[in-house]
Scaffold this active site. Structure first.
Site: not given
Ligand SMILES: Cc1cc2nc3c(=O)[nH]c(=O)nc-3n(C[C@H](O)[C@H](O)[C@H](O)COP(=O)(O)O)c2cc1C
Length: 402
Positions: A213, A282, A292, A327, A341, A345
């Site tokens: 990301n 995730d 490869k 975060f 959240k 959590k």
């Protein structure tokens, strides 16, 4: 006249003035720092003296102004000044001076003094918009940030040269506030141990391809730097980034979410507080190839994914009396999603960040975040990441005391 000794209430600040039109604003910054209780001394580049005479700063500070290494009132002025200073504040900072700092050049009194500084250094750049947006200037700033220098970002507006755009010195109030925030000795985190995670994770598809990301790691690195500055022992578990490890921080490099979980669990065993700023994947490929994949022989039409372990939930479940902060990088409705959240959590605080905003995007130097806790939501203004980090560390310290 200010306190001559080392006993000023708010700190001893060396203001370094460089050759900008905005040099006169350094006098207002000096005044603002004095009003806040700081003792201030001044060093100037030769070019800065073309804009404002040293006598102005001498009169305002009550101290001799250093402009020349070899004709100062003390024999080794750069060492004497940096032994004394608790903060060096380069305001305004020219493009030239930033470049010299980034390269470690010490060819006059001001640059030699900045290079000799053992205390935090803050720069407040001011320049023409083209000088500011020049990739070389931006690269120099990246180098300075990664070596722990705080930057008070210039703002957009009408510049002295008549141009419109970014490059105008931040307001005197912003510079003074940033200086005080960097100086503030509280909270004292000595004896505390922090785990901070940062950056993205890379999830292997095969030995040369991965899912990732856009996280730059800047926020987590700023948090680790701030915690260390306040005296904490800090382990920074970092995914792949291009950033340098902040001074006084132990970095553990990891690549995948699974590695980040293991390294985080190990560091959390002896930590009082975990701040999980990494953007952990995730999902990870269920069957990464050990070679490869060849386009013709093994075409990759789809990738089967499995969920990764949830680091925030795992550490929250075993936290006991310790503090865990997560975060939430969201695109839209960040606060509502962070509230959900937080409940899911079981952590103490979520920093909600709407990454669809330009001033809060992945990789940007600023963030507009909201602290979401069981007590409610506390929005912060748009701040540079080191300032967000300072606020978060102050908040973590309060949670640790509670
Ligand atoms: C009128 C005038 C205004 C200037 N304003 C700026 C400025 O705002 N920012 C900047 O980076 N350079 C500015 N410069 C260029 C610097 O003064 C020049 O790069 C100088 O070498 C900087 O020296 P120093 O970094 O040692 O102070 C200006 C020059 C002139 C003549």
């Amino acid at each position: 006249m200010q306190d001559e000794g080392k006993g000023s209430r708010q700190g001893r600040v060396l203001v370094v003035v460089t050759g900008c039109i905005a040099a006169y604003k350094a006098a207002e910054v000096l005044r603002g720092l004095q009003k806040a209780g700081c003792d201030v001394r001044v060093a100037m580049t030769e070019h800065a003296t073309e804009f404002v005479g040293p006598i102005t700063f001498e009169a305002l500070s009550g101290h001799p102004v250093v402009t020349d290494l070899f004709r100062a009132s003390t024999p080794i002025p750069h060492i004497e000044l940096t032994d004394w200073a608790e903060l060096v504040c380069v305001v305004p900072a020219t493009a030239n001076f930033l470049a010299k700092m980034a390269a470690g050049i010490a060819d006059d009194a001001a640059s030699t003094t900045v290079l000799a500084a053992g205390c935090p250094v803050l720069v407040a750049p001011a320049m023409n918009v083209r000088m500011w947006s020049n990739p070389q200037t931006q690269a120099n700033l990246d180098i300075l940030r990664s070596s722990g220098v705080d930057v008070v970002m210039p703002v957009a507006g009408r510049l002295a040269c008549g141009a419109e755009g970014e490059g105008k010195l931040a307001s005197v109030e912003q510079v003074v506030a940033a200086a005080l925030e960097t100086l503030r000795p509280e909270p004292d985190l000595s004896g505390r141990a922090f785990l901070v995670t940062a950056g993205p994770t890379h999830e292997a598809i095969d030995p040369v391809r991965f899912l990732a990301n856009a996280s730059s790691g800047k926020m987590g690195y700023a948090i680790a730097a701030a915690a260390a500055r306040h005296g904490a022992r800090v382990v920074l578990v970092s995914g792949p980034t291009a950033l340098a490890c902040p001074p006084g921080v132990d970095r553990v490099d990891v690549t995948s979410a699974a590695e980040m979980l293991e390294a985080s669990k190990a560091a959390f065993a002896s930590a009082d507080c975990a701040i999980l700023a990494a953007a952990v994947a995730d999902y990870t490929p269920a069957h990464p190839a050990d070679h490869k994949l060849k386009k013709d022989a093994e075409p990759l039409g789809s990738i089967e994914l499995v969920q990764t372990a949830d680091i925030l939930r795992t550490l929250s479940a075993e936290k006991g009396g310790r503090v865990v902060i997560g975060f939430a990088a969201e695109t839209g409705d960040a606060v509502a999603k962070a509230q959900a959240k937080l409940a899911r959590k079981g952590c103490d605080l979520i920093v909600a960040n709407d990454v669809s905003r330009e001033d809060s995007a992945f990789g940007s130097d600023t963030d507009a975040v909201t602290f979401v806790s069981p007590e409610g939501a506390e929005p912060l203004p748009t701040l540079a990441k080191p300032q967000v980090a300072e606020r978060l560390i102050a908040r973590a310290a309060t949670l640790l005391e509670a």
